[in-house]
Design an enzyme around this catalytic site. Structure first.
Site, PDB file in Angstrom:
ATOM      1  N   GLU A 256       0.894  -1.608   0.068  1.00 61.57           N
ATOM      2  CA  GLU A 256      -0.334   0.006  -0.301  1.00 61.57           C
ATOM      3  C   GLU A 256       0.959   1.111  -0.396  1.00 61.57           C
ATOM      4  OE1 GLU A 256      -1.076   3.620   1.741  1.00 61.57           O
ATOM      5  OE2 GLU A 256      -1.544   1.836   3.526  1.00 61.57           O
ATOM      6  N   CYS A 291      -1.800   8.847   3.580  1.00 62.64           N
ATOM      7  CA  CYS A 291      -1.220   8.190   2.454  1.00 62.64           C
ATOM      8  C   CYS A 291      -2.543   8.336   1.362  1.00 62.64           C
ATOM      9  CB  CYS A 291      -1.098   6.500   1.901  1.00 62.64           C
ATOM     10  SG  CYS A 291      -2.256   5.660   2.995  1.00 62.64           S
TER      11      CYS A 291
END
Length: 512
Positions: A256, A291
């Site tokens: 990720e 993120c």
């Protein structure tokens, strides 16, 4: 100065080197040291595989869920200490720490509740059996069984609490022991949580281990039946993928990574207030160090100026600085290293974009001196997003976003897709048909689509919040991985196999 010990092979071990010092990013004061020199990773993994793994798998899913519930209770009892550590080591205001700490406890509780409903046993059937011969005399049944290796969890600096438990919860629920490697800059909070859980004696010995710093052979000692779950930069993920254990031995790898997430306003501009509020929130929560934060804002050409003005007006009310000051709404970045990277990114964007809000001159900064890691929010704009690849390819990992106009909705979808894979896109408007269409069109290149109208404005969970009920991950640049998503998270920690046998054998499998 205190050196944080590593926990491997069922015991605490201090690194044998000088170590790396962690600092308060606002005051610059040294806090603790981390060191993993001398840690035998091969022995650490072997102990987890051979001792902790079998012990965990002797429990049923429901029993392991009960262990997760106890872990959540232990963490809940020490919340105040975690908030204090986060204040010192991450420089975050209390509300931002809550996203990390409370989010981690909530995620553990969620998987404890999910797991309590799972049917006991070591085999999970995946669908119905399928005939392979006449009269179903021979058939195929897909099953899932827990991995018998170890899961290495490599986490990012921005969520030292949530980043740990959103991975560890489904792994432990699956019966897979974990070795945690937190980002060095903010390892203190991760270490403290793991220490509290180990000292509580809830999990079988070696079910969770932690290594802080840079151990030798972190990936070298893995084998083809182990797992790696990584959160961090796309650059680091690319390096890890080239490691022989992953590239050649087939260690299962989930990534990720960073992405240039977007927010999209509907063509009628009916959700502009909702978008403005969410953009400002995403710019300021965790100082933009997420993120999932909004990096690109797409609005109709006719609404460009009005939306930009609305964002700028709200940003003027943000006070940045020392989170110990009650008037401060937005704290610092986690380190001087991050401040340097974000500052360089701001300077790069300023050369090619219009500076619509300049936090360097328009924001109140409540902090002493210049030796701090605080960076004020910045809003950039470009009226020519088609010919400025920079805004679609470069992520400044801080309180920075760029607003861009689109000609028509097809143009907006094209611009969103130029991010080449993102974790999340959010859509704002009131037209139900448009919102549904946008969700489908954006889903192809985004792991999650967050759709907002006035009906959900007060209950929506936020563009940037990764909830355990929903998929977290994204295609392409975002890493191509999948995490969370309810019970879907358990798939990474199970092996899928097809069993081809006589119907009575498959029936016995089902009975198990």
């Amino acid at each position: 100065m205190k050196k944080l010990a590593n926990y491997v092979q069922g015991r605490w071990q201090e690194g044998t080197g000088e170590g790396t010092t962690l600092y308060d990013p606002v005051l610059g004061t040294p806090l603790v040291k981390v060191c993993a020199k001398g840690v035998d990773m091969a022995a650490a993994y072997d102990h987890a595989r051979t001792q902790a793994g079998p012990a965990l798998r002797r429990y049923t899913y429901a029993e392991r869920a009960g262990l997760l519930a106890q872990v959540a209770q232990v963490l809940q009892a020490s919340r105040d200490n975690y908030y204090d550590i986060s204040l010192q080591n991450s420089g975050t205001v209390k509300n931002d720490t809550a996203v990390d700490v409370e989010g981690s406890i909530y995620t553990l509780g969620y998987y404890a509740k999910l797991g309590s409903r799972l049917v006991d046993g070591q085999v999970h059937l995946d669908g119905d059996s399928t005939s392979l011969a006449k009269d179903n005399a021979f058939a195929s049944q897909h099953i899932e069984v827990p991995v018998r290796g170890v899961a290495l969890l490599i986490n990012a600096f921005n969520f030292p609490a949530w980043g740990l438990w959103e991975k560890a919860a489904p792994a432990l629920l699956s019966g897979v022991p974990v070795v945690v490697k937190p980002a060095t800059a903010t390892a203190w909070l991760t270490h403290e949580m793991v220490k509290d859980v180990i000292e509580a004696g809830i999990l079988p010995e070696g079910s969770i281990s932690i290594v802080c710093g840079r151990p030798e052979g972190l990936l070298d000692a893995l084998n083809g039946l182990d797992l790696v779950s990584f959160t961090g930069s796309a650059e680091t993920a690319a390096t890890l993928r080239q490691h022989p254990r992953i590239q050649h031995d087939g260690v299962r790898f989930n990534a990720e990574t960073d992405s240039v997430n977007c927010a999209l306003l509907d063509p009628e501009a009916t959700g502009s207030d909702l978008l403005v509020r969410e953009v400002v929130r995403e710019l300021t929560i965790k100082s933009g160090q997420k993120c999932t934060a909004i990096r690109r804002i797409f609005v109709p050409e006719a609404s460009y100026d009005a939306v930009a003005k609305g964002i700028c007006e709200k940003l003027q009310g943000i006070t940045v600085g020392d989170p110990r000051n009650e008037s401060v709404r937005m704290g610092s970045l986690v380190s001087q290293t991050q401040k340097k990277a974000v500052t360089e990114g701001i300077e790069l964007l300023a050369k090619h974009c219009d500076v619509l809000f300049d936090g360097r001159t328009q924001t109140s900064m409540q902090v002493d001196g210049n030796d701090h890691a605080c960076v004020a929010p910045m809003l950039f704009g470009t009226r020519d997003p088609d010919n400025l690849a920079l805004v679609h390819e470069t992520e400044v990992f801080g309180p920075v976003a760029t607003i861009m106009p689109y000609r028509d909705i097809e143009h907006a979808y094209e611009l969103a897709r130029r991010g080449m894979g993102s974790l999340v896109a959010s859509v704002y408007g009131e037209d139900t048909d448009f919102l549904a269409q946008a969700a489908v069109r954006l889903a192809e290149s985004h792991g999650r689509v967050h759709v907002i109208n006035s009906a959900v404005a007060k209950v929506q969970t936020g563009h940037g919040n990764a909830m355990p009920q929903s998929n977290h991950g994204g295609p392409g640049r975002a890493g191509g991985g999948q995490e969370l998503g309810g019970l879907r998270a358990l798939a990474f920690y199970h092996r899928l196999a097809a069993v081809q046998a006589a119907p009575e054998v498959l029936a016995r499998l089902a009975a198990q």
